[in-house]
Motif scaffolding. Structure first.
Motif, PDB file in Angstrom:
ATOM      1  N   LEU A 162      61.588   1.430 -20.903  1.00 18.28           N
ATOM      2  CA  LEU A 162      60.151   1.195 -20.899  1.00 18.28           C
ATOM      3  C   LEU A 162      59.486   2.237 -20.013  1.00 18.28           C
ATOM      4  O   LEU A 162      60.082   2.707 -19.050  1.00 18.28           O
ATOM      5  N   HIS A 163      58.262   2.540 -20.336  1.00 21.03           N
ATOM      6  CA  HIS A 163      57.497   3.453 -19.498  1.00 21.03           C
ATOM      7  C   HIS A 163      57.361   2.831 -18.105  1.00 21.03           C
ATOM      8  O   HIS A 163      57.155   1.620 -17.978  1.00 21.03           O
ATOM      9  N   GLU A 202      43.789  -3.324 -19.040  1.00 12.65           N
ATOM     10  CA  GLU A 202      44.315  -1.974 -18.811  1.00 12.65           C
ATOM     11  C   GLU A 202      45.772  -1.876 -19.260  1.00 12.65           C
ATOM     12  O   GLU A 202      46.179  -0.897 -19.882  1.00 12.65           O
ATOM     13  N   ALA A 203      46.580  -2.894 -18.959  1.00 11.24           N
ATOM     14  CA  ALA A 203      47.988  -2.885 -19.365  1.00 11.24           C
ATOM     15  C   ALA A 203      48.106  -2.864 -20.888  1.00 11.24           C
ATOM     16  O   ALA A 203      48.924  -2.120 -21.446  1.00 11.24           O
ATOM     17  N   GLN A 204      47.283  -3.659 -21.546  1.00  8.95           N
ATOM     18  CA  GLN A 204      47.305  -3.677 -23.009  1.00  8.95           C
ATOM     19  C   GLN A 204      46.923  -2.303 -23.565  1.00  8.95           C
ATOM     20  O   GLN A 204      47.606  -1.785 -24.460  1.00  8.95           O
ATOM     21  N   LEU A 233      48.599   2.878 -25.993  1.00  9.17           N
ATOM     22  CA  LEU A 233      48.585   4.334 -25.869  1.00  9.17           C
ATOM     23  C   LEU A 233      49.995   4.922 -25.972  1.00  9.17           C
ATOM     24  O   LEU A 233      50.197   5.944 -26.627  1.00  9.17           O
ATOM     25  N   VAL A 234      50.975   4.265 -25.364  1.00  6.42           N
ATOM     26  CA  VAL A 234      52.347   4.782 -25.387  1.00  6.42           C
ATOM     27  C   VAL A 234      53.157   4.225 -26.556  1.00  6.42           C
ATOM     28  O   VAL A 234      54.353   4.476 -26.652  1.00  6.42           O
ATOM     29  N   ALA A 259      52.207  -4.593 -25.589  1.00  7.25           N
ATOM     30  CA  ALA A 259      50.753  -4.672 -25.794  1.00  7.25           C
ATOM     31  C   ALA A 259      50.384  -6.075 -26.269  1.00  7.25           C
ATOM     32  O   ALA A 259      49.390  -6.657 -25.799  1.00  7.25           O
ATOM     33  N   ALA A 260      51.170  -6.641 -27.180  1.00  6.37           N
ATOM     34  CA  ALA A 260      50.900  -7.987 -27.680  1.00  6.37           C
ATOM     35  C   ALA A 260      51.061  -9.025 -26.570  1.00  6.37           C
ATOM     36  O   ALA A 260      50.270  -9.978 -26.474  1.00  6.37           O
TER      37      ALA A 260
END
Length: 163
Positions: free
Chosen positions: A5-6, A105-107, A112-113, A119-120
């Motif tokens: 994961l990023h 912001e996290a979503q 974005l990545v 995201a969900a």
């Protein structure tokens, strides 16, 4: 072993856990204050809020464990207090706003990545915290209405929350 994961997604999960546990600590403290002030009904409402935030914390921990991560909430914020119900709701609204901004912001970053799964996850939490922030804002609007002078006024009863 943790799925690749990023690093910002990993940090977002850790920060989410810290914020949710901060909310648990704050709502429990506010329930105790309200009980001491002689308002057990509103204290019970704050205890219900604690349960909801604990459920969010549990979901975040489950997500972290499923990703092979060791959950760590290392940045709990100090409890913000006030001298009356209105003040407690105002500091809770600020904390809920932090949660909403964090999840939004996290979503966005996960999208974005290209991490649709995370995201969900953040989107679901965002929806729940947005509804919670709106309920707090409504409660504050009701408190700021005419004829509300004391914590024991019928106008100060907490509005029912959707399950």
């Amino acid at each position: 072993m943790a799925r690749q994961l990023h690093h910002r997604v990993l940090a977002a999960l850790g920060q989410a856990l810290s914020l949710e546990l901060t909310a648990v600590q704050q709502y429990l403290t506010h329930a105790a204050l309200l009980e001491a002030w002689g308002d057990p009904l509103t204290a019970d409402r704050f205890r219900q809020e604690t349960v909801e935030e604990m459920r969010h914390s549990e979901r975040i921990i489950q997500r972290m464990v499923s990703l092979g991560l060791a959950p760590a909430a290392s940045q709990l914020q100090p409890v913000a207090t006030a001298t009356d119900l209105r003040g407690l709701l105002e500091v809770n609204a600020l904390l809920e706003d932090q949660l909403v901004r964090h999840y939004a912001e996290a979503q966005r970053f996960c999208q974005l990545v290209g991490d649709a799964e995370q995201a969900a996850f953040f989107s679901e939490l965002l929806g729940e915290e947005t509804a919670h922030a709106q309920a707090l804002a409504q409660w504050l609007r009701e408190l700021n209405g005419p004829g509300v002078n004391s914590i024991h006024s019928p106008d100060l009863r907490p509005p029912a929350r959707a399950a």
